[in-house]
Design a protein around this motif. Structure first.
Motif, short mmCIF file in Angstrom:
data_model
loop_
_atom_site.label_atom_id
_atom_site.label_comp_id
_atom_site.label_asym_id
_atom_site.label_seq_id
_atom_site.Cartn_x
_atom_site.Cartn_y
_atom_site.Cartn_z
N ILE A 371 32.13 23.08 71.48
CA ILE A 371 30.90 23.16 70.68
C ILE A 371 29.85 22.29 71.36
N MET A 372 28.66 22.85 71.52
CA MET A 372 27.57 22.09 72.16
C MET A 372 26.54 21.74 71.09
N ASP A 424 25.78 7.32 70.64
CA ASP A 424 25.33 5.92 70.66
C ASP A 424 25.57 5.26 72.01
N SER A 425 26.77 5.50 72.55
CA SER A 425 27.17 4.79 73.77
C SER A 425 26.89 5.57 75.04
N SER A 426 26.60 6.88 74.92
CA SER A 426 26.46 7.77 76.09
C SER A 426 27.71 7.71 76.97
N GLN A 427 28.87 7.58 76.33
CA GLN A 427 30.14 7.49 77.03
C GLN A 427 31.09 8.57 76.50
N VAL A 428 32.08 8.93 77.32
CA VAL A 428 33.09 9.92 76.92
C VAL A 428 34.01 9.31 75.87
N ILE A 439 37.69 15.80 73.04
CA ILE A 439 37.01 15.02 74.07
C ILE A 439 35.51 15.24 73.85
N ALA A 440 34.79 14.17 73.52
CA ALA A 440 33.33 14.28 73.34
C ALA A 440 32.66 13.74 74.60
N VAL A 441 31.81 14.57 75.19
CA VAL A 441 31.18 14.22 76.47
C VAL A 441 29.66 14.31 76.32
N PRO A 442 28.92 13.25 76.70
CA PRO A 442 27.45 13.31 76.59
C PRO A 442 26.82 14.06 77.75
N LEU A 443 25.74 14.78 77.48
CA LEU A 443 24.86 15.33 78.50
C LEU A 443 23.63 14.44 78.47
N LEU A 451 21.25 13.53 75.37
CA LEU A 451 20.37 14.55 74.78
C LEU A 451 21.19 15.71 74.21
N GLY A 452 22.46 15.78 74.61
CA GLY A 452 23.37 16.80 74.09
C GLY A 452 24.79 16.28 74.12
N ILE A 453 25.66 16.94 73.38
CA ILE A 453 27.07 16.53 73.30
C ILE A 453 27.96 17.77 73.44
#
Length: 527
Positions: A371-372, A424-428, A439-443, A451-453
């Motif tokens: 899911i984006m 918040d952290s812009s980290q995986v 697994i949540a990954v920031p774009l 700006l996206g997840i």
């Protein structure tokens, strides 16, 4: 590390099953063992002070820009600013000013052609001027700001008018940032701002407004390579204007505004002789009023459409647009351009996502779903942002684009808190929710903020097989590289770079090809 990143690092280190006594021992250990030297402490305080000072300076220069731009047009005239600055210290700094102007035109090549300073270019100009002075740069900027502030006189009514207009322009940008990459709410906000201003500052004029975008003429190429497609207009004009097409060989001044890149004002359309009237039901004797056509520019001052206004529905005698109104309408056209390109950028990011997931799904069958989400400013002041669900892909590669407003707020989605921690952290983030691993990954944007997840579900498996994990990591790396390239091309001081021939096509296609370009370049680097 900032606070969210430190907390996330510690949570990852200790895992989910750590006991409270062990956690307390770890905290005590860190407190005891973490030592900061006096030098490190001074460096850290210095860094914090510099960041705070730069933020304060940015606010100060933005306020100065707004004071000069009293009609909220969004731009200042470079020659006007230059003329005032040339009198600084009774003209003793003209050489420094000349050098700064030269550097500025190198950084913003379009300035020599259009002579207009955006807020960002204005700030850069003052910083360049200060850097050419001898002595302390911060003091030099403070002196310049004081001098330029004293050079502007504003009466109370002008100030209130400017504040009101800025509020309407800010609303257009806010709508763009919370629209889920949809232009329709932006168009409504634009027409609302125009009607409010006509009522409050334009003698209650009845205005019609419309937006047309330049498109390649595939319908009748013999009538010109490009056409103007009317994509939005005020409600009363929709039956006559919406979705109409203006060709080069038709009457009108819109293409002249496009070619010249400047507003065209026709005070009395009945005397012009070359105006195209869309409403054929209006009698000839009632085709009276004022017309204004403003070009819409991108960040590098290329015209991509027009904003038009007229007073043909107003039968009063005094319907001519005044100078302060035209300046504000230029501000509106600037706001439309910013909003349009913000949404086009998000569309391009989403297109990269589609291409990246198409590449990934046959290579990683263990991934159940992706899911984006897009990160949007929150409307509730208690919560600073929301996550908008934009796309879902299952393990068969089937994609669903979500156009309805599916917004996640932190306070309403405790089970999806990992998505907000990732933002918040812009980290995986690796986590388990109800027995399902995610697994949540920031774009990230160019500043490193999310700006996206990507929310990647891998079912009951704690880890992906090594070869699938490798392909996932490669996909995420190339998607981030393509996203960063898209964001760079939206900056006013950056020219787009094309590597593959196919990238010269329309933006959306270019966005999809970008992913494959970075994949190809990575392959070349590995060979």
């Amino acid at each position: 590390l900032n606070l969210p990143q430190f907390v996330q690092l510690m949570e990852t280190f200790v895992g989910e099953d750590i006991s409270l006594p062990t956690m307390k021992r770890l905290i005590a250990f860190i407190k005891e063992e973490y030592k900061q030297t006096e030098k490190e402490k001074i460096e850290q305080l210095g860094k914090v002070h510099r960041i705070s000072h730069l933020a304060q300076r940015k606010l100060l220069l933005e306020a100065l820009f707004e004071k000069w731009d009293n009609n909220a047009s969004g731009f200042l005239d470079l020659e006007e600013v230059d003329a005032v600055l040339s009198t600084f210290k009774e003209g003793m700094e003209k050489e420094a000013l000349r050098k700064a102007k030269k550097h500025l035109c190198c950084r913003y090549p379009q300035l020599s052609r259009v002579g207009k300073l955006s807020s960002k270019a204005f700030q850069t100009f003052l910083e360049l001027v200060a850097s050419e002075f001898t002595g302390n740069k911060d003091e030099a900027i403070d002196n310049l700001v004081e001098f330029l502030t004293a050079s502007v006189e504003q009466n109370r009514m002008k100030c209130l008018q400017s504040l009101t207009r800025r509020k309407w322009l800010d609303n257009i940008q806010q709508v763009a940032e919370t629209s889920g990459a949809n232009m329709e709410p932006v168009y409504k906000a634009v027409f609302k701002a125009l009607s409010q201003d006509a009522e409050a500052h334009g003698d209650n004029k009845k205005i019609s407004a419309y937006i047309a975008l330049l498109e390649e003429n595939q319908l009748s190429p013999e009538r010109g390579q490009i056409l103007l497609h009317y994509v939005a207009c005020t409600a009363d004009d929709a039956p006559y204007v919406l979705n109409q097409v203006l060709y080069r060989d038709m009457k009108g001044v819109s293409f002249a505004a496009v070619e010249e890149g400047k507003p065209i004002h026709v005070p009395r359309v009945q005397l012009h002789g070359s105006i195209h009237f869309w409403n054929y039901d209006r009698p000839v004797e009632e085709r009276k009023g004022s017309l204004l056509v403003l070009p819409l520019h991108d960040a590098r001052w290329r015209v991509f459409g027009i904003l038009g206004l007229d007073t043909l529905r107003d039968q009063c005698e005094k319907t001519i647009f005044l100078t302060h109104e035209i300046s504000f309408y230029q501000g509106v056209s600037h706001a439309v351009s910013k909003a349009y390109h913000h949404i086009r950028t998000l569309e391009n990011v989403l297109q990269v996502t589609v291409t990246a997931l198409d590449w990934l799904y046959p290579r990683a069958p263990s991934i159940h779903a992706v899911i984006m989400y897009l990160v949007e400013p929150g409307k509730d002041k208690t919560w600073d942002y929301a996550l908008r669900k934009k796309m879902t892909t299952d393990n068969t590669g089937q994609k669903e684009i979500h156009n309805s407003p599916v917004l996640l707020l932190r306070k309403e989605n405790l089970l999806r808190d990992y998505l907000f921690k990732c933002t918040d952290s812009s980290q995986v983030i690796h986590t388990s929710v109800c027995g399902e691993y995610h697994i949540a990954v920031p774009l990230r944007d160019l500043s490193g903020q999310a700006l996206g997840i990507f929310d990647i579900s891998i079912g009951c498996h704690q880890k992906l097989p090594p070869h699938e994990l490798k392909d996932l990591q490669k996909m995420l790396k190339m998607a981030q590289a393509a996203c960063s390239e898209i964001l760079k091309t939206s900056l006013e001081e950056t020219e787009p770079t094309y590597v593959l021939e196919a990238e010269h096509m329309a933006d959306l296609r270019h966005a999809g090809i970008l992913f494959h370009r970075f994949m190809l370049q990575d392959l070349r680097d590995c060979v």
